[in-house]
Scaffold this motif. Structure first.
Motif, mmCIF file in Angstrom:
data_model
loop_
_atom_site.group_PDB
_atom_site.id
_atom_site.type_symbol
_atom_site.label_atom_id
_atom_site.label_comp_id
_atom_site.label_asym_id
_atom_site.label_seq_id
_atom_site.Cartn_x
_atom_site.Cartn_y
_atom_site.Cartn_z
ATOM 1 N N ASN A 126 14.420 4.345 -6.306
ATOM 2 C CA ASN A 126 13.756 5.614 -6.585
ATOM 3 C C ASN A 126 12.253 5.601 -6.402
ATOM 4 O OD1 ASN A 126 16.014 6.965 -7.170
ATOM 5 N ND2 ASN A 126 15.864 6.761 -9.385
ATOM 6 N N PRO A 155 8.494 5.213 -5.066
ATOM 7 C CA PRO A 155 7.958 5.526 -3.753
ATOM 8 C C PRO A 155 7.865 4.311 -2.839
ATOM 9 C CG PRO A 155 6.648 6.526 -5.478
ATOM 10 C CD PRO A 155 7.635 5.649 -6.157
ATOM 11 N N ALA A 156 7.431 3.184 -3.394
ATOM 12 C CA ALA A 156 7.260 2.012 -2.536
ATOM 13 C C ALA A 156 8.600 1.604 -1.946
ATOM 14 C CB ALA A 156 6.652 0.863 -3.336
ATOM 15 N N ARG A 188 11.175 3.479 -1.451
ATOM 16 C CA ARG A 188 11.659 4.462 -0.487
ATOM 17 C C ARG A 188 10.962 4.316 0.853
ATOM 18 N NH1 ARG A 188 13.564 9.465 -3.374
ATOM 19 N NH2 ARG A 188 12.433 10.690 -1.867
ATOM 20 N N LEU A 189 9.727 3.861 0.819
ATOM 21 C CA LEU A 189 8.988 3.693 2.064
ATOM 22 C C LEU A 189 9.417 2.446 2.817
ATOM 23 C CD1 LEU A 189 5.285 4.673 1.451
ATOM 24 C CD2 LEU A 189 6.765 5.449 3.260
ATOM 25 N N PHE A 203 3.064 -5.943 -0.802
ATOM 26 C CA PHE A 203 2.539 -4.762 -1.473
ATOM 27 C C PHE A 203 3.660 -3.905 -2.046
ATOM 28 C CE2 PHE A 203 -1.462 -5.948 -0.173
ATOM 29 C CZ PHE A 203 -2.393 -5.112 -0.752
ATOM 30 N N ALA A 204 4.693 -3.723 -1.248
ATOM 31 C CA ALA A 204 5.789 -2.888 -1.730
ATOM 32 C C ALA A 204 6.433 -3.522 -2.954
ATOM 33 C CB ALA A 204 6.822 -2.697 -0.623
ATOM 34 N N GLY A 211 4.186 -3.202 -5.785
ATOM 35 C CA GLY A 211 4.267 -1.798 -6.189
ATOM 36 C C GLY A 211 5.497 -1.571 -7.038
ATOM 37 N N PRO A 240 2.559 2.914 -6.177
ATOM 38 C CA PRO A 240 2.850 2.026 -5.050
ATOM 39 C C PRO A 240 2.738 2.727 -3.713
ATOM 40 C CG PRO A 240 4.507 1.810 -6.758
ATOM 41 C CD PRO A 240 3.636 2.945 -7.164
ATOM 42 N N LEU A 242 0.206 1.642 -0.631
ATOM 43 C CA LEU A 242 0.697 1.221 0.675
ATOM 44 C C LEU A 242 0.078 2.044 1.806
ATOM 45 C CD1 LEU A 242 4.478 0.421 0.356
ATOM 46 C CD2 LEU A 242 2.719 -0.981 1.402
#
Ligand SMILES: Nc1ncnc2c1ncn2[C@@H]1O[C@H](COP(=O)(O)OP(=O)(O)OP(=O)(O)O)[C@@H](O)[C@H]1O
Ligand SMILES: Nc1ncnc2c1ncn2[C@@H]1O[C@H](COP(=O)(O)OP(=O)(O)OP(=O)(O)O)[C@@H](O)[C@H]1O
Ligand SMILES: [Mg+2]
Ligand SMILES: [Mg+2]
Lengths: 255, 296, 296, 255
Positions: free
Chosen positions: B12, B14-15, B17-18, B188-189, B192, C14, C18
């Motif tokens: 769920n 954002p990180a 999902r990206l 980073f993800a 995150g 996050p 990113l």
């Protein structure tokens, strides 16, 4: 056995929010923890449920010296401690049922066992209708009850509850206290931080009182001997134990 | 029901999902760059095959205009010497007719070069992959008769290889940057994700979850994202390569060999998503384990 | 003190963390691809300049060996005809000496082609950018004397341009994919931000913030991320291009012209971060505004 | 004026959690809202602070019909409503000071004004020492007080508080109620949802009672005429008004 000896605690590099805390909770005892807002109740409880290390002093939780216990044995100890957090800390993406089931799941319980005990307990706290609801769709008091159910589901040896009745009315608060007493009767050591004076008056358990980070005699009631307890109320019910089926005191009716 | 879903809502945030998109994009770029490098390699091989792999040896006509017999003997000796050289696949004396055909444009259509004292040419094909010691061959031919020269089309080959090498270097630089970027982005993800879910993680710790229980969820999440992204990105890159190849063919390009990948090269391209998945999962695992031991 | 920081902790989540990296990576790839396309364009211009822009016209020697005067008249007429053709910059009759030098390798070092009936060649330079009507020129020359031929090096030029065009097509495809990916990623990152901060946004709404107050924070955040990432990525790409150019030069490449970018081309490359920034901010704004009106 | 007429409310496609709600709050009135956990108190308040639209019925808030008000005029109306959320909803990355200052900032107040009024109010609720602390480092009661300060900082015309004293002890609860009464005396309409029966007994304001989504007469106290209020307690203090300096009743001592 829980024992604090000259314990101090600080957050980061801040001032000590707890100072010279010394007390002992006998196995199977039931205490209230009181004190003004900001006195350090939640901080003391954080020490007890191993979310924080003291800056000084000696802490023994369930006969383990927490200064020397290796990290990989912490989960085992923590599974014996049930916690009701002041801010509930329900997992927002899990349903009420799944939240309550979490300690059993982490303990590796099968889904049949989980279903049986969780349903029973949700029933008891009056959340049967909300079993599949996400925390965001629960009312304040419903969240609090779910948090309580999660804390007691695995029959902990130590139950630590931070303001567990702040969001429910007095009738419900009494009912929840009965649940804690029932657990206590089966051997769980209970410590409840609360502001609710009428509850403390009604349930005559000893009181630890914090003032500005130090333990002082309670204005409401000095610490009283352990055996001086109210008799179990008539509508308290037992519920069966999913993890320790042969726990002492087990054998009551099942709801 | 509680089994199917992770305890931490990793999908769920954002990180997370990206992450599949990022990995997909990186797979796309890396696969495209790698395909480019491979196509160029094959292409440059095929193109320069028309220039390399062959030599031309030129035997000047004898100074005495009438020493036909001596000249023919010299031709035979030279031919034998060339054929003896290791790495030479075949060597043929260019027939006089062909010589004349070659000369024709220079002499004018109407000219008849039949009676000219022409040099003779030996067309040499080298064995693929073999390195011929041209200096040695040159010395031996020189010993037969001064003036015999070897033309190995060196300048052209050099130009071409340099150019191709520059392009391939750029392509491989892109692949390297992608690998590095993948590590950075996954770190980073994952950080995150750790940050976004630090409360959930603390809670799991406090109710008795082991680090490996929590780390497994992150790893699984990253694995899933990397598989999704890696496959999608590489697939899109493969589609682009095929389309570009077709497009180049459709414009009626007279390139020596189409811009297409060999089957073996496709296998190489397939390593891109695999490498990305391995990089992503290992990086995520390391990041999470490092972070978890520093938590309560 | 409350002024300096946005109300929504956008930098913290996050997805926002990113975003600069993602945009940086995309700027890197796009700038590299664009530089590649530009270098190739310049390079292919310079390379084919040696092949195109020139024609060679060949006048066969007269059938009668002794018609020297007629042959010379024919040469003059042909030269004049060529010079009259629009688009021709210069045309010279190749001196006989040069002709012989050209022929020498074919005739052997010792041969003296002085007395051969050689065809004469006219070297033609075309005006840059002009298209010469070769068919018409061919017809006119044919009318002077049959057998005059025009060689325009067409095959080579075609091969080279096709190859370069294929490479440039690939590079521009990469730029297009990057632009698309940028839109997708910004949408996802912004949606991620909206999701991560939906409670903060609801709170701001409830205490009386206007949509534009909230949207401005998202836009500012994306602008900041895009500027950071765009500049860093393009800078890294520029560094890579310069390094590759130097590397190619250092290996002593005999390429016709170094693999470097012209000043004008640098300006084009600079448009990459700007385009990315504009794309990112517009996409973020649209996404946020669309989402906000659907909230309380 | 606040008026509900036959209002119903549901979440998404769920059942109606509020049914046939009709009542009217006169400007300057002070009401309690009671009911068991899950009865719909927070839902009713959500309607009042415009976080949710009713599924049927007519709602008038501060003389605006909320069914017809255009979206771009909502912020203006919302700035006149102060809300204490049951779960506080402090912004976790802003300090206590910045959180309380937020409504003023959104209103476009200058930093001098902000500093003066926020400091004063933080002082009043006992958070002067925590002005620069993040919410995560506040105790439960401290968070609640910060949430209350944010709700009242801009002198709203309507104050809606959801369980504003669930995490503080009774003495502090009384002090906070004095704050609400002071605001009320200056013209603010106040509605407070609470479980705290001793508070309701002490502050003799009329009570709206919800049972299972419907308004019923309160068992504690039927709705009483508006003027039947307790006299202001001796230690209630006034604080100055940053946004409406000429609000009626202004002119008290500044703390
Ligand atoms: N994470 C933290 N970092 C720094 N300081 C903290 C943190 N948590 C609490 N404090 C400070 O420690 C002191 C004691 O807080 P604690 O939460 O223990 O109080 P409490 O007795 O539980 O109060 P309440 O009844 O309001 O919940 C407070 O002054 C608080 O600001
Ligand atoms: N967002 C939501 N989506 C769906 N149902 C909800 C939502 N919020 C609350 N509910 C349901 O609506 C009913 C009323 O909830 P509400 O929060 O209004 O109760 P409450 O009176 O405030 O209770 P408490 O005293 O426990 O806070 C409950 O049954 C609850 O489960
Ligand atoms: Mg606390
Ligand atoms: Mg509520």
């Amino acid at each position: 056995m829980i024992r604090f000896e000259n314990v101090g605690m600080r957050y980061g590099a801040g001032p000590e929010v707890l100072r010279d805390i010394s007390f002992e909770l006998k196995p199977g005892s039931f205490h209230f923890l009181t004190g003004a807002s900001g006195a350090g109740k939640s901080s003391l409880l954080r020490l007890m449920y191993l979310a924080h290390r003291p800056s000084r002093g000696l802490i023994t939780i369930l006969d383990e010296d927490i200064a020397t216990i290796p990290r990989n044995r912490l989960p085992e100890l923590r599974r014996k401690i049930g916690v009701v957090f002041q801010d509930f800390r329900l997992m927002s993406h899990l349903t009420c049922f799944e939240n309550v089931a979490l300690p059993l799941k982490i303990n590796g319980a099968g889904s049949g066992v989980i279903k049986k005990y969780v349903s029973e307990l949700l029933n008891w706290v009056g959340l049967a209708d909300q079993a599949n609801a996400r925390p965001a769709t629960l009312s304040g008091g419903q969240k609090q009850r779910a948090a309580i159910a999660r804390a007691v589901i695995s029959r902990p040896k130590l139950l630590v509850a931070d303001e567990p009745t702040g969001n429910v009315d007095d009738a419900l608060a009494v009912r929840l206290l009965f649940l804690f007493e029932e657990l206590n009767r089966q051997g769980t050591t209970v410590l409840i931080a609360t502001h609710n004076e009428s509850l403390i008056r009604r349930f005559r358990h000893p009181v630890l009182h914090l003032e500005d980070g130090q333990l002082v005699p309670s204005p409401l009631r000095p610490i009283v001997p352990l055996r001086d307890r109210a008799p179990p109320p008539p509508d308290s019910r037992r519920f069966s134990d999913p993890i320790y089926p042969d726990a002492p005191g087990e054998g009551g009716r099942h709801g | 029901m509680a089994k199917r879903r992770g305890d931490i809502p990793l999908g769920n945030d954002p990180a997370s999902r990206l992450l599949p998109w990022i990995i997909g994009f990186m797979a796309f770029i890396a696969a495209l760059a790698l395909s480019g490098a491979l196509v160029l390699a094959a292409f440059s091989d095929r193109w320069s095959a028309g220039l390399t792999g062959t030599l031309t040896i030129q035997i000047p006509p004898p100074a005495a205009y009438d020493d036909e017999a001596g000249f023919e003997a010299l031709q035979k000796e030279a031919l034998a010497a060339v054929r003896r050289t290791p790495g030479v696949a075949s060597a043929t004396l260019l027939p006089l007719d062909e010589m004349r055909a070659l000369l024709k444009p220079w002499l004018g259509a109407g000219a008849d070069p039949r009676d000219l004292p022409l040099p003779r040419l030996i067309a040499v094909t080298l064995e693929a992959g073999e390195d011929v010691d041209l200096a040695d061959l040159g010395r031996r031919l020189e010993a037969l008769a001064p003036g015999i020269t070897i033309d190995d089309h060196g300048l052209w080959r050099e130009r071409l290889t340099d150019f191709m090498a520059a392009l391939q270097l750029a392509a491989l630089a892109v692949v390297a940057v992608v690998a590095l970027a993948a590590v950075v982005m996954v770190i980073f993800a994952t950080r995150g994700g750790l940050l976004a879910h630090r409360e959930s993680i603390e809670l799991l710790h406090l109710i008795g979850a082991h680090d490996r229980y929590i780390a497994a969820q992150f790893q699984g999440q990253t694995l899933f994202a990397a598989i999704k992204g890696g496959i999608a990105g590489t697939g899109m890159a493969a589609g682009t390569v095929v389309l570009l190849g077709h497009g180049a063919a459709a414009t009626g390009a007279v390139l020596p060999g189409a811009l297409v990948l060999e089957p073996m090269a496709w296998l190489w391209v397939m390593t891109v998503p695999m490498a990305l998945i391995v990089i992503a999962v290992l990086t995520a695992r390391r990041t999470v384990v490092n972070a978890l031991v520093r938590m309560v």
